[in-house]
Design a protein around this motif. Structure first.
Motif: not given
Lengths: 423, 423
Positions: A57, A64-65, A68-69, B75-76, B78-80, B82, B94
Motif C-alpha cells: 500500500v 500509528r497505523e 494498528m495493523l 482492523r487490518i 482500516m489500518a491499510l 489509513a 483508524s
C-alpha cells in the motif's frame, strides 16, 4: 499454588494443530493447580505477512497505523487459543494489550511499557478462567492509541505481566530446548544450560543470543522474576534464568556461561578527527539525534605528528544509512577526513559471571582466537563479558575455537531443533 | 460543507489495488471540502477465512472469542486504508468500533447498537483528519468485551455514525451500481432506481434484496438519514434512499419500486393443531424461546368435522433445525399430529408505496404469476408490499413475469456488475 505466566512464540501456534497442542499444555498447567496467564505471539509468519500488505500500500506507513495493523496478528492467535482451551472444557478469556492494562509510551513500533494495570486479568483468574493476553502490544498512556513494543517483545509482555501479578515463574516457550553454551548450528557439541543468572543472560541477549529479548531479561532481573526457557514441542526441562543459579544447589557457579555471536552489526570509522576536547561528543550527539544505537566504541591514540585520531564504533546494520548521513552532515563542523563503512563484521562474546574472580580468561580467549587464525578488529569488555569484532567470514571458527578452549563441549551432541525463536 | 459518511464493502477493499482506489475516492471527497468519516469492512473473504480458522480449532467457538477473532479483519483493512490515504498526502486515523464509541449490548455475534459516543471521531475531524472506522464491531456496555453486530452490519455502523455525527449523507459503496427494480441476474432488463423511499427500501431489504442491511435501513428511516447506494468502481450516481423520493423533483412517485426475492427461507407446517385458544400462542412461544425468527404465518380455517387446523410459517433455513427441535418437544403438550418441513421454497415480493392509493395491484400480481404457471403457497401483505411463497424452482419465472406485468423493464439492458454486496 501461585500464578504461572506462559509465553508461546509464533512457531508454537503456527497452525490449528499447534494451537491445540499449546492449549493442552496450558490446560495441564491449570489442572496441576496453578492460575495460568498466557501471552501469545501472532501465528507463524502473520506479522511479516501483514508488513508485506502494508508495503503493497505504501513504502512509508504511518507508525500509528502500522501498529494498528500488526496488532491484528495476536488478536487472531489469542482468540483461537481461547477457543481451543474452551474445547478442552476450561474457560479462557482473551485480552488485547490494552484490555490487559499494558500501558506504554507513544513511541509507535518500539513503545516501552510504563505500567501494567492488570485488573481484568486478576478478575478473570478470580473467576477461575485462564487469561490469554496478546503479546507485543499495548496502549499509549497519552493518546490511548494502540502501540507495539517492537520485534520479539512478547517475551517482555510476559515478564512484565509476571512481575505485575507476582507470578512464581514466567515460562518462555519456543521451538528450542533452552539456552545453549553456543548456537548449536555453529557448535554441534553445545550444551544446554540448566541454570544461568539474570546478568549472564542479559549479556548473552545483548551479545546476539536470540533466545530471549533483551528488554525481557532486563525486566526479569529488575523484578527478580525466574524465567524458564523451554520448548513447546517437548516436556523436557529447559533453562532456568534466575538471580543466583547456585542457590539451593550444591554446585559451584560455572566460570563461563557461553559464547554468543552477532552478525547484525556494522562498523563505522571516522578517520582523521582532530584530537580536541568535544570532537567525540559532537560526533555521538549527531548519532543520538538520529536515534542511532551505538554498541562498541574505540578511539585510537592520536598520532603525535598530526594531532589526528580515528574513532570506530559498531551499530545495527539497519541504522547504517542513517548514521552515515548524520555524520556526513557534520563533516565541516568536526573537520574529520573521511568515513569508512564496513558491514562484513561479526561480534563474538564470551560471557560468564566467573570472570570476576578468575584472572586469565581474556588471555585464554585471545589465544584461542589466534590459534584459529582469527584477527581481532575491536575489543570491548564488561565485568562478565569480553566481546571482539572479527571478520564476518571468521565468526564460525572464532565461536568454535572459543567454545573448545573453555571446555564447554558436551560429551555427545544433544538432539536439538534450533530455528528462529518464533517471536 | 458538512460531514459525509462513506461505507466500503469487502469487495471494494479486497486487495492493495482496491484499497488505493478507495483511498483516492475518499481523498477526492475530502478535497471537495467535506469532513469524511469512512466505515470499512474486512478485505474480501477475510471474515470467512477467520471463521474457517476457528472451525479448525473447535466446532463450537465461544461467542466472545469468535467476536474477538473476527474483528481482526476490519482492523487490518482500516489500518491499510489509513496508510493509503497518508500516501496520498492526507492525514487519516483508524479507529476500532470500541474507539469510535460504538456501544452495544452483550449479544455476541448479533449485538445491537445501544449508543454512539463518537468523541474521538469528532476530535479527529476537528484536527483535519479523515476518520476510518471499523465496521461490524463495537464494545459491550456492561462487560467492555468486543462485540460484532452480525453479518453485513457494517452498513448499520455507517448509518448509525451518520446519525450520531449529523452527517448530510451516508454513502454505501459496493460492487453494484445501486438498487434495481429486480435482481439483474434474473431480470436482465431491470432498471436502476434513482430514488426510493426509506420505507420501500425497508420492505425490499426485509424481502431478500441484499443490497442494504435491514437494520441499516431501519436506522436510516428512524433518523431520516439520506443513504446513497453506489458503486466504488465507477463515479455514476447510484440510488438515493430518502424519506420522500418526490421531494424537490417534479416527478410523481412510482407505483411500484421493484420485485424482490428470497431463497433463504424454509416453511414448517404444524399439522392437526387442536383449534383451541392458546394453542398457536404455545407454538410461537416455544419458537421464540429458541430465538427463531418467524416471517410469514398462515393458519388454515379449521375443518368443522375434526376441530383441527394446520399452522404454516416461514423462517430462515439456518433456524430450521432449532425450530423443529423446539416444536418436537411440545408435541405432547400441544397435541398436534405431525410436522412438515420444506426448504424448497422461495419468496417473491412486490414493493411499492403507490399500492396504498392504487387498487388492483394484488389482482395484477397474481394474474402475472398464474400466466407464468406459478402456484402460490402462502400470501402475506403489508401496506406497501405483497409477498408470496412459491416453489423454489419457480422463483425466477415468478420474478420475471411480475417485473414485466408492472412495466418495470428498461428499454435496454444496463451494463451492471451484480455480485455479492461485498459485506
Amino acid at each position: 499454588m501461585g500464578i504461572v505466566v506462559q509465553k508461546y512464540g509464533g512457531s508454537s501456534v503456527a497452525d490449528a494443530t499447534g494451537i491445540k497442542r499449546v492449549a493442552q499444555r496450558i490446560v495441564n498447567t491449570k489442572r496441576a493447580g496453578h492460575d495460568v496467564v498466557v501471552v501469545v505471539s501472532a501465528m507463524g509468519d502473520t506479522t511479516d505477512e501483514l508488513r508485506d500488505l502494508a508495503e503493497q500500500v505504501t513504502p512509508l506507513p504511518p507508525p500509528r497505523e502500522l501498529d494498528m495493523l500488526l496488532t491484528a496478528g495476536e488478536r487472531i492467535s489469542m482468540a483461537l487459543l481461547a477457543m481451543a482451551i474452551a474445547q478442552l472444557g476450561h474457560q479462557a478469556r482473551s485480552f488485547t494489550g490494552s484490555q490487559a492494562g499494558v500501558i506504554t509510551d507513544s513511541a509507535h513500533g518500539r513503545a516501552k511499557i510504563i505500567d501494567i494495570t492488570p485488573g481484568r486479568i486478576v478478575k478473570a483468574l478470580e473467576d477461575g478462567s485462564i487469561a490469554i493476553v496478546a503479546g507485543f502490544q499495548g496502549v499509549s498512556q497519552d493518546t490511548k492509541d494502540i502501540t507495539t513494543l517492537g520485534r520479539g517483545a512478547s517475551d517482555t509482555t510476559a515478564v512484565a505481566l509476571a512481575a505485575a501479578l507476582g507470578a512464581e515463574v514466567c515460562e518462555i516457550y519456543s521451538d528450542v530446548d533452552g539456552v545453549f553454551t553456543a548456537d548449536p548450528r555453529i557448535v554441534p557439541t553445545a550444551r544446554k544450560l540448566d541454570r544461568v543468572s539474570h546478568e549472564e543472560m542479559l549479556e548473552m541477549a545483548a551479545s546476539g543470543a536470540k533466545i530471549l529479548h533483551l528488554r525481557c531479561v532486563e525486566y526479569a532481573r529488575r523484578y527478580g522474576i525466574p524465567v524458564h526457557v523451554r520448548s513447546s514441542f517437548s516436556t523436557k526441562e529447559g533453562t532456568w534464568v534466575v538471580a543466583d543459579p547456585t542457590e539451593g544447589t550444591d554446585m559451584e557457579q560455572a566460570i563461563i556461561a557461553g559464547v554468543a555471536h552477532d552478525r547484525s552489526e556494522a562498523k563505522i570509522t571516522v578517520v582523521g578527527v582532530p584530537d580536541k576536547v568535544g570532537e567525540a561528543a559532537r560526533i555521538f550527539e549527531a548519532l543520538a539525534a538520529g536515534e542511532v544505537n551505538i554498541d562498541m566504541v574505540v578511539q585510537n591514540i592520536s598520532a603525535a605528528a598530526t594531532g589526528l585520531t580515528d574513532i570506530s564504533f559498531t551499530l545495527p546494520r539497519e541504522d547504517g544509512q542513517t548514521a552515515m548521513g548524520a555524520l556526513a552532515r557534520i563533516q565541516d563542523e568536526v573537520g574529520y577526513d573521511k568515513l569508512l563503512y564496513d558491514d562484513q563484521i561479526g561480534k563474538v562474546s564470551l560471557i560468564g559471571a566467573g570472570m570476576r574472580s578468575h584472572p586469565g580468561i581474556t588471555a585464554r580467549f585471545f589465544a584461542a582466537l589466534a590459534s584459529a587464525g582469527v584477527n581481532i578488529e575491536m575489543i570491548s569488555t564488561s565485568e562478565i563479558r569480553i566481546s571482539v569484532i572479527v571478520d564476518e567470514a571468521q565468526v564460525d571458527s572464532a565461536v568454535q575455537a572459543t567454545h573448545s578452549a573453555f571446555d564447554l563441549d558436551a560429551d555427545e551432541v544433544e538432539a536439538v531443533v534450533y530455528g528462529g525463536t518464533g517471536r
